[in-house]
Design a protein around this motif. Sequence first.
Motif, PDB file in Angstrom:
ATOM      1  N   ASP A 175       0.822  -1.202   0.000  1.00 44.62           N
ATOM      2  CA  ASP A 175       0.000   0.000   0.000  1.00 44.62           C
ATOM      3  C   ASP A 175       0.856   1.251   0.000  1.00 44.62           C
ATOM      4  O   ASP A 175       0.635   2.193  -0.780  1.00 44.62           O
ATOM      5  N   ARG A 192       2.457   1.728  -3.305  1.00 45.29           N
ATOM      6  CA  ARG A 192       1.503   2.259  -4.276  1.00 45.29           C
ATOM      7  C   ARG A 192       1.345   3.767  -4.074  1.00 45.29           C
ATOM      8  O   ARG A 192       1.394   4.555  -5.025  1.00 45.29           O
ATOM      9  N   GLN A 193       1.266   4.165  -2.835  1.00 42.96           N
ATOM     10  CA  GLN A 193       1.128   5.592  -2.535  1.00 42.96           C
ATOM     11  C   GLN A 193       2.340   6.388  -3.030  1.00 42.96           C
ATOM     12  O   GLN A 193       2.216   7.498  -3.536  1.00 42.96           O
TER      13      GLN A 193
END
Lengths: 404, 404
Positions: free
Chosen positions: B125, B128-129
Amino acid sequence: MSLNREIDQMPDSPEGLADYIAGKLGCPVTIEDVNHRIISYSSHETNVDDARSATIMQRKVPEHVVNGLWQAGVMGNLFESGAPVFVSPLPAIGLGDRIAISVRKNKEVLGFIWAQTKQVKMGDDEIRQLKEAASLASRHLQKQRDRKREKEENIRNFMYQLFHGTAGSRAEIEKQARKLHLSLEGSLSVAVLEFAESITPSVERHASYLTETFRRKNIISHMFENDLLLLLIHTHEDEAENVTQELLRGFRYKLEERTGVPGIDSTYGKVCTRPEDIHISYRQAQKTLELKNRYPEALAGVTTFRELGVYQFIQEISALYEQENYKNSVIEAIKAYDRSHNTSLLETLRSFLHHNSTHQAARQLHIHTNTLLYRLKRIREITGVDLEDTNQKTKLFIDLIIQG
Amino acid sequence: MSLNREIDQMPDSPEGLADYIAGKLGCPVTIEDVNHRIISYSSHETNVDDARSATIMQRKVPEHVVNGLWQAGVMGNLFESGAPVFVSPLPAIGLGDRIAISVRKNKEVLGFIWAQTKQVKMGDDEIRQLKEAASLASRHLQKQRDRKREKEENIRNFMYQLFHGTAGSRAEIEKQARKLHLSLEGSLSVAVLEFAESITPSVERHASYLTETFRRKNIISHMFENDLLLLLIHTHEDEAENVTQELLRGFRYKLEERTGVPGIDSTYGKVCTRPEDIHISYRQAQKTLELKNRYPEALAGVTTFRELGVYQFIQEISALYEQENYKNSVIEAIKAYDRSHNTSLLETLRSFLHHNSTHQAARQLHIHTNTLLYRLKRIREITGVDLEDTNQKTKLFIDLIIQG
DNA sequence: TTTTCATTTGTGTAATTACACAAACGGCGC
DNA sequence: GCGCCGTTTGTGTAATTACACAAATGAAAA
């Protein structure tokens, strides 16, 4: 006997004229052109002195005799006036009593008549006859002079083309040379003579005259250009360089002697074997003269382009430097130091580079060898130059000539 | 949480962006442009390692850190792909754990985002950020790049004019420099770098990149011309020569290291204080490079025009010789002798002139000193050259370079 | 005035240079 | 093979060079 009748009796050919005058005066007679080549001579079984016999054998008055006549002032008098000149014996050159007269067309001297007056009394009548003979001989010599002038004009045109590289190909040059009966075999070189002052008619006459009489075989032709006397010198291939050098020195010496004008500077260019290279020799001779005027002390003893050494291209480098706004920083630094410290490091450096010897440089500068060594060390410290490096050293030597 | 919604929440200013990412990842974040200048950084009370604090203080990543990153291969990876790169601690350059990602516009790298990941777990996550943050930062960096590009284009145009001497008068040059926020005070010099092979895009990127990062204050600008990299180098007046030399050496070394392409040749021209002389420095640098290619052995150690010594004008003299059809007769004679006698007098002469010492020359040639002396005597006999005469000796030294 | 520093000169030494002379080497023609 | 001649190497000598060090000079700075 009236003058007219006498002239009528005079023969038409120069040979006959010599015999006719000889008969009238009762002594041997020779008729020469202005360059002392025999035109004709009276037939006598015995020749009265060495000068005459040698002259006839060579079909030309020997050089040492001409020299002697100049030194005695006889030639000067003959050129000066059209009156007969009485010559006392000159045993040094094997010459007995003579009476001579110049053959003229108006003011121009075309030749001379020489009478061997030994044991012959010359009265007014004989002198008058001599003058009349001279006037008659003038006709013959005029014709000869005109032929010669035309030929010379052709040769001079050819020379001009050779000097400026516009004479065409090798084949064309050789064809033209054959046509003018010139031999361009062997070694060729162009010499340039510069006079201290502008060329006077008198100097020009002497120069032309000397070119015709002095080692005629080696001087193909001469011409004047921009107050310079140009010679095309021809020698055999072996030792051409030395012979050319010697010849030019002799020519210059004699010219100074004859004209009484010292300070003639002479140079010559590359001695080449290909006639199409003559223009290079010409350019080199001119350049050498130019450089001698620009660097009179350094090039005092230089006669030929080859001897210029690095001066051969010093002008070109100088121009390049100017264009690039270049200054040798080492020299600039030394100059600045010299100014602010009242020293003479630059002169020291120049002397050292010139002699390439600490000993000789120190001697020239009247200083101790160690002083010189100290100064060189100082130069190294101030400028960072490494005098052990031949490249740097060489650069400095050349830049000193330009910027020094 | 959908991607769209997340992006909507992201702030618009770069400062906000850094803080936003830092919050999400739970660690400090810096955003840099492609030349490692800080665009923005998240606010944290304590900096986790020296690299970060130094970067922020200088508003630029320190040079030794950049070097370390290159050597560790990190920078290579970042340029290679747009994926995040995990960096293990590099204590040598004061760098802790990092995760970095390149900011891109298509294939072009515009900058980097660095996250201080120490003690923070990076999940899919977070990664991805980070990617999304990079894509967002791209907008900001694009604008910055465009502004910079335009400015650089103007500077490069100005440089081109300075190099080719078409920048006008001193006043015009100074006006233009003020407009472009360039300081041309102090000493200026042009450097030229030549690569062994044609410049690849990779080499070009490295070169541009290094020009921006390596001693930025001293390298005003760079440009490429005919496969050469040109630098305008700026230094303070004192010791300008040494500083320039050292700077260029360092630059070349680093460039070879970064590109992995050895065999870069570099030269520079006159160090001048007047900006209107820059074109001279440019010409000199070019000429120096040209000559180094022509005389690679003789000029192996040469970097600057000044060090060329006599080679500065060797091409000009060579052209002159060609034009005048000149050959040094001494060298020709020695060559002829060498051919017919199977000797090596020319090599002997060259060595002697180069070293300017019988001892050293003999040592280099592996012969007895007296043998060398004998050969020099022989040369004197054959050619008549006088090696005591500095002028002749110097001429020979130069002609040997051209004709040897 | 004294001090300081660059410059000059002198002494001494080791290396280098130029030169003469002798001996050995080696290709080449007779 | 033999001798000739150009080349190389070796020995010896006197001059030159580079360098270190010391002392004297002299002008500018303190």
